[in-house]
Scaffold this motif. Structure first.
Motif, PDB file in Angstrom:
ATOM      1  N   ARG A 416     -46.488 -76.994  26.624  1.00  0.00           N
ATOM      2  CA  ARG A 416     -45.256 -77.723  26.282  1.00  0.00           C
ATOM      3  C   ARG A 416     -44.530 -77.059  25.111  1.00  0.00           C
ATOM      4  N   ALA A 417     -45.293 -76.642  24.093  1.00  0.00           N
ATOM      5  CA  ALA A 417     -44.666 -75.944  22.961  1.00  0.00           C
ATOM      6  C   ALA A 417     -44.043 -74.628  23.402  1.00  0.00           C
ATOM      7  N   GLU A 418     -44.754 -73.917  24.308  1.00  0.00           N
ATOM      8  CA  GLU A 418     -44.220 -72.650  24.836  1.00  0.00           C
ATOM      9  C   GLU A 418     -42.938 -72.879  25.610  1.00  0.00           C
ATOM     10  N   ASN A 419     -42.881 -73.928  26.388  1.00  0.00           N
ATOM     11  CA  ASN A 419     -41.668 -74.252  27.138  1.00  0.00           C
ATOM     12  C   ASN A 419     -40.511 -74.549  26.194  1.00  0.00           C
ATOM     13  N   ALA A 420     -40.789 -75.267  25.108  1.00  0.00           N
ATOM     14  CA  ALA A 420     -39.729 -75.564  24.143  1.00  0.00           C
ATOM     15  C   ALA A 420     -39.217 -74.292  23.480  1.00  0.00           C
ATOM     16  N   GLU A 421     -40.114 -73.362  23.131  1.00  0.00           N
ATOM     17  CA  GLU A 421     -39.699 -72.093  22.533  1.00  0.00           C
ATOM     18  C   GLU A 421     -38.848 -71.294  23.492  1.00  0.00           C
ATOM     19  N   LEU A 422     -39.216 -71.292  24.775  1.00  0.00           N
ATOM     20  CA  LEU A 422     -38.415 -70.555  25.762  1.00  0.00           C
ATOM     21  C   LEU A 422     -37.016 -71.133  25.867  1.00  0.00           C
ATOM     22  N   ARG A 423     -36.924 -72.439  25.846  1.00  0.00           N
ATOM     23  CA  ARG A 423     -35.583 -73.048  25.899  1.00  0.00           C
ATOM     24  C   ARG A 423     -34.754 -72.688  24.677  1.00  0.00           C
ATOM     25  N   LYS A 424     -35.415 -72.630  23.507  1.00  0.00           N
ATOM     26  CA  LYS A 424     -34.687 -72.262  22.291  1.00  0.00           C
ATOM     27  C   LYS A 424     -34.224 -70.816  22.341  1.00  0.00           C
ATOM     28  N   LEU A 425     -35.051 -69.929  22.893  1.00  0.00           N
ATOM     29  CA  LEU A 425     -34.664 -68.526  22.997  1.00  0.00           C
ATOM     30  C   LEU A 425     -33.531 -68.306  23.983  1.00  0.00           C
ATOM     31  N   LEU A 426     -33.491 -69.094  25.037  1.00  0.00           N
ATOM     32  CA  LEU A 426     -32.419 -68.945  26.022  1.00  0.00           C
ATOM     33  C   LEU A 426     -31.097 -69.485  25.507  1.00  0.00           C
ATOM     34  N   ASP A 427     -31.077 -70.372  24.536  1.00  0.00           N
ATOM     35  CA  ASP A 427     -29.850 -70.953  23.999  1.00  0.00           C
ATOM     36  C   ASP A 427     -29.690 -70.468  22.559  1.00  0.00           C
ATOM     37  N   PRO A 428     -28.773 -69.537  22.258  1.00  0.00           N
ATOM     38  CA  PRO A 428     -28.650 -69.003  20.882  1.00  0.00           C
ATOM     39  C   PRO A 428     -28.281 -70.083  19.882  1.00  0.00           C
ATOM     40  N   SER A 433     -30.413 -73.032  14.990  1.00  0.00           N
ATOM     41  CA  SER A 433     -30.764 -74.232  14.222  1.00  0.00           C
ATOM     42  C   SER A 433     -32.238 -74.309  13.868  1.00  0.00           C
ATOM     43  N   VAL A 434     -33.090 -73.506  14.480  1.00  0.00           N
ATOM     44  CA  VAL A 434     -34.522 -73.505  14.208  1.00  0.00           C
ATOM     45  C   VAL A 434     -34.804 -72.477  13.122  1.00  0.00           C
ATOM     46  N   LYS A 435     -35.449 -72.873  12.031  1.00  0.00           N
ATOM     47  CA  LYS A 435     -35.715 -71.977  10.914  1.00  0.00           C
ATOM     48  C   LYS A 435     -36.914 -71.078  11.168  1.00  0.00           C
ATOM     49  N   SER A 436     -37.847 -71.544  12.003  1.00  0.00           N
ATOM     50  CA  SER A 436     -39.077 -70.786  12.174  1.00  0.00           C
ATOM     51  C   SER A 436     -38.883 -69.497  12.947  1.00  0.00           C
ATOM     52  N   GLN A 461     -29.247 -64.206  28.757  1.00  0.00           N
ATOM     53  CA  GLN A 461     -30.426 -63.391  28.609  1.00  0.00           C
ATOM     54  C   GLN A 461     -30.687 -63.168  27.131  1.00  0.00           C
ATOM     55  N   PRO A 462     -31.965 -63.247  26.674  1.00  0.00           N
ATOM     56  CA  PRO A 462     -32.285 -62.988  25.278  1.00  0.00           C
ATOM     57  C   PRO A 462     -32.271 -61.488  24.995  1.00  0.00           C
ATOM     58  N   ASP A 463     -32.167 -61.132  23.716  1.00  0.00           N
ATOM     59  CA  ASP A 463     -32.162 -59.730  23.328  1.00  0.00           C
ATOM     60  C   ASP A 463     -33.591 -59.207  23.211  1.00  0.00           C
ATOM     61  N   ASP A 464     -33.731 -57.910  22.839  1.00  0.00           N
ATOM     62  CA  ASP A 464     -35.048 -57.275  22.781  1.00  0.00           C
ATOM     63  C   ASP A 464     -35.907 -57.866  21.681  1.00  0.00           C
ATOM     64  N   VAL A 465     -35.271 -58.186  20.559  1.00  0.00           N
ATOM     65  CA  VAL A 465     -36.042 -58.730  19.439  1.00  0.00           C
ATOM     66  C   VAL A 465     -36.649 -60.082  19.817  1.00  0.00           C
ATOM     67  N   SER A 466     -35.869 -60.896  20.514  1.00  0.00           N
ATOM     68  CA  SER A 466     -36.375 -62.213  20.936  1.00  0.00           C
ATOM     69  C   SER A 466     -37.548 -62.062  21.893  1.00  0.00           C
ATOM     70  N   ILE A 467     -37.452 -61.076  22.795  1.00  0.00           N
ATOM     71  CA  ILE A 467     -38.546 -60.862  23.741  1.00  0.00           C
ATOM     72  C   ILE A 467     -39.792 -60.429  23.005  1.00  0.00           C
ATOM     73  N   THR A 468     -39.597 -59.545  22.021  1.00  0.00           N
ATOM     74  CA  THR A 468     -40.754 -59.087  21.242  1.00  0.00           C
ATOM     75  C   THR A 468     -41.415 -60.256  20.513  1.00  0.00           C
ATOM     76  N   GLN A 469     -40.564 -61.085  19.892  1.00  0.00           N
ATOM     77  CA  GLN A 469     -41.123 -62.249  19.195  1.00  0.00           C
ATOM     78  C   GLN A 469     -41.810 -63.220  20.167  1.00  0.00           C
ATOM     79  N   PHE A 470     -41.261 -63.344  21.355  1.00  0.00           N
ATOM     80  CA  PHE A 470     -41.876 -64.232  22.358  1.00  0.00           C
ATOM     81  C   PHE A 470     -43.243 -63.721  22.791  1.00  0.00           C
ATOM     82  N   GLN A 471     -43.344 -62.367  22.938  1.00  0.00           N
ATOM     83  CA  GLN A 471     -44.644 -61.809  23.304  1.00  0.00           C
ATOM     84  C   GLN A 471     -45.671 -62.039  22.204  1.00  0.00           C
TER      85      GLN A 471
END
Length: 682
Positions: A416-428, A433-436, A461-471
């Motif tokens: 569930r936390a992973e799903n929330a992070e993915l939604r945040k990454l897809l919406d700039p 608004s997320v500080k973390s 689509q997210p950028d490369d930095v976001s993908i790296t942070q997601f990994q």
């Protein structure tokens, strides 16, 4: 009779039937519905709840359908009884007989149809074999407290209700004739012929009212290769109850009896009927209360209850048809009938089938029957095993399931936390608004200034930095939750779980064994302590007995016997006569003995008591003796147990006189009263 089936609890079935009103203009007090209501007048109402209520529109077939299963169970070895109860003119005889459409004709037809369908068909070329079921019919009436055989009215044998044996509690009527019938038509002919001798009389409520209880008994015996099934069916038409005020004058009585209805034949019949019905009500009331409140059931108070003892509280399935009249003038009798029916439907009885082994059955037949029984038992066990619920898992498996559940819950939370992070990454906009999470955009600073005045365009689509942070985020989650299980890892986990279960079981077994050994050691220590205490107590007891016992006597050797010489007999001593005793004091038996001293010997206590004579009563001839212990009594001084120690002086002591209420033996005093007598010394 053996019971091959478990006993079944069955209550008496009650069917309430309300007949149509004889007078359509009369006021009806009984209303039929889900409950039966009776208007008793003066604002009083009686309400009763019954399972089967039949109104005036019910037919004879409707009544029989309510009791059909009770009747047909007799073909399976279960005893049955159907009786009609109610007041005079309520329709009991019509319910039981009718115009060949009552319960008795329909029951006989249904019984023979059922018995015929159970037998195998006979080929056309062969002669029909005799029936395997034997049916016999008996009919009697209870007139007063006397039994009369309606099928053999000229028989001189007395009919009595007897018990078969001490082991078998079945009751039968000695001297009652029984006729074997082959079909329902022959049985009905026998019944109609016997009912012609039943006692009937016209009353206010009915032109042909039954004045006796009619009991029809049908005995059924079915014989198989190795089994005998016996049952009986009682069909009872009770006489109607009525009040004495409803009786008309006896037409057979003389004019002198017209003014004394208690001497008429009709009144005596009325008393006998009400007495037997009252005894029936007492029996049903005792059975409904149960053995805790009413341990004794008065079956022997009446011939009717004694005959129907098995039907009321024994191995019999019973049905009672309670007949009521709807008119308001019969409201009291209807309420009484419904109260009896309400008590009857609370009576319980244990019912079982009467089956026994054929005495002449061969060994092969019995072996075949035993094999069939074993196959049936095996089939029932398999059906029971298949229908039984799954066994609960062991304790170790339950703990493993708890651990797996907790791990799955943690994995779900992580996803569930992973799903929330993915939604945040897809919406700039949400990501900003997320500080973390630090979002880095590739737009130039000049374009940023232009975009400050307008809302940001969503990016698909997210950028490369976001993908790296997601990994990196996923790697952290994998370290917390662990890798997702595969088929190989699943089998490995199952093997590890089995090993864990085995280790846990061995650990539990070892703990239990250690606990048992510890308990055994404690028990042995306790036993040893008790043994030591017992030895110590025995030693102390032996010491105490040794102190109390005297020392054993010292045995001395016997002296040698010497021959004694005969001695000459010594001369006889000279007996001197004792000196003559001085004469004792003399008793005169009158006033002269007062002031003397006497000694009274008590045979009861075997001792003598001394006292002073203080008074004399000349009327009774008795003297009052004041004993040294302070007690005073009146005596006759001429009694042999009284000895005079000192002569009297004739002076009374008023202070020493006893009260006038002292009990005296007047008869003894009168026998001894007379003139003064003088005792002479011997």
């Amino acid at each position: 009779v053996t019971m091959d089936e478990p006993a079944e609890l069955s209550n008496i079935r009650v069917v309430v039937r309300v007949r149509p009103a004889a007078d359509k203009e009369a006021t009806e007090a009984v209303k039929c519905g889900e409950q039966l209501e009776v208007d008793c007048g003066d604002g009083k109402r009686f309400t009763g709840a019954f399972a089967d209520i039949l109104g005036p529109a019910a037919s004879q077939a409707d009544v029989y359908r309510k009791v059909e299963d009770v009747v047909l169970q007799t073909t399976e070895g279960i005893n049955a009884c159907v009786m009609a109860y109610g007041q005079t003119g309520a329709g009991k005889t019509h319910t039981m007989l009718g115009e060949n459409d009552g319960i008795i004709p329909k029951a006989l037809n249904a019984l023979f149809d059922k018995l015929g369908s159970d037998e195998p068909p006979t080929p056309v070329a062969q002669t029909p074999a005799p029936r395997a079921a034997k049916v016999s019919v008996s009919l009697l009436q209870i007139l007063g407290e006397k039994l009369e055989d309606l099928l053999s009215p000229n028989s001189e044998l007395p009919l009595r209700v007897r018990q078969a044996s001490r082991i078998n509690d079945e009751l039968y009527v000695s001297g009652l004739s029984s006729i074997v019938v082959d079909d329902a038509e022959a049985a009905l002919k026998v019944v109609n012929r016997g009912l012609k001798g039943r006692r009937e009389r016209s009353t206010k409520r009915n032109d042909a009212s039954s004045r006796s209880h009619a009991v029809l008994r049908v005995d059924i015996e079915k014989t198989d290769d190795c089994e005998v099934v016996k049952s009986r069916l009682y069909l009872v038409d009770l006489a109607g109850s009525e009040r004495a005020s409803a009786l008309e004058d006896d037409a057979e009585g003389s004019p002198s009896k017209m003014y004394n209805p208690s001497e008429t034949v009709r009144f005596r019949e009325h008393v006998d009927i009400n007495r037997s019905l009252s005894a029936l009500g007492n029996v049903v009331s005792a059975l409904s209360d149960g053995p805790t409140k009413r341990p004794h059931v008065p079956y022997r108070d009446s011939t009717l209850t004694r005959l129907l003892q098995d039907s009321l509280g024994g191995n019999t399935r019973t049905a009672i048809v309670a007949c009521c009249a709807p008119e308001s003038i019969y409201a009291d009798e209807s309420v009484s009938t419904l109260k009896f029916a309400d008590r009857a439907q609370r009576v319980l009885a244990r019912v079982y089938a009467n089956r026994d082994v054929v005495p002449s059955a061969s060994d092969a037949t019995l072996a075949n029957a035993l094999k069939k029984a074993k196959d049936e038992i095996r089939r029932l066990k398999e059906a029971l095993r298949s229908a039984s619920p799954v066994k609960p898992p062991s304790f170790v498996k339950q703990m493993q399931l708890v651990d797996v559940t907790k791990s799955l819950q943690a994995e779900v939370e992580a996803l569930r936390a992973e799903n929330a992070e993915l939604r945040k990454l897809l919406d700039p906009q949400m990501a900003a608004s997320v500080k973390s999470v630090d979002m880095v955009s590739r737009t130039s600073p000049r374009k940023k200034k232009k975009q400050r005045g307008r809302p940001p365009r969503p990016s698909s689509q997210p950028d490369d930095v976001s993908i790296t942070q997601f990994q990196q985020r996923l790697e952290k989650l994998d370290t917390v939750v662990g890798p997702r299980p595969t088929s190989a890892s699943t089998s490995k986990l199952a093997a590890e779980a089995a090993k864990l279960e085995e280790k846990a079981a061995s650990k539990l077994l070892a703990e239990r064994q250690a606990q048992v050994e510890e308990e055994l050691s404690q028990d042995e220590a306790e036993f040893e302590r008790i043994r030591r205490e017992r030895e110590e107590l025995e030693r102390q007891l032996a010491e105490m007995e040794a102190v109390d016992e005297p020392p054993p006597p010292v045995k001395t050797p016997p002296r040698p016997q010497r021959r004694r010489r005969r001695r000459k007999p010594a001369p006889a001593p000279i007996v001197q006569s004792p000196p003559p005793e001085e004469p004792s004091a003399v008793l005169f038996g009158d006033m002269r003995d007062v002031g003397g001293r006497v000694e009274v010997f008590s045979f009861r206590f075997n001792r003598a008591y001394a006292g002073d004579v203080v008074a004399y009563d000349p009327k009774r001839g008795l003297h009052c003796v004041a004993y040294d212990d302070g007690e005073k009594k009146w005596h006759d001084l001429f009694d042999k147990s009284i000895k005079c120690l000192k002569a009297g002086n004739g002076r009374e002591t008023p202070d020493m006189l006893p009260p006038s209420t002292t009990p005296l033996s007047l008869s003894h005093a009168l026998a001894r009263r007379g003139g003064a007598r003088r005792r002479t010394p011997p």
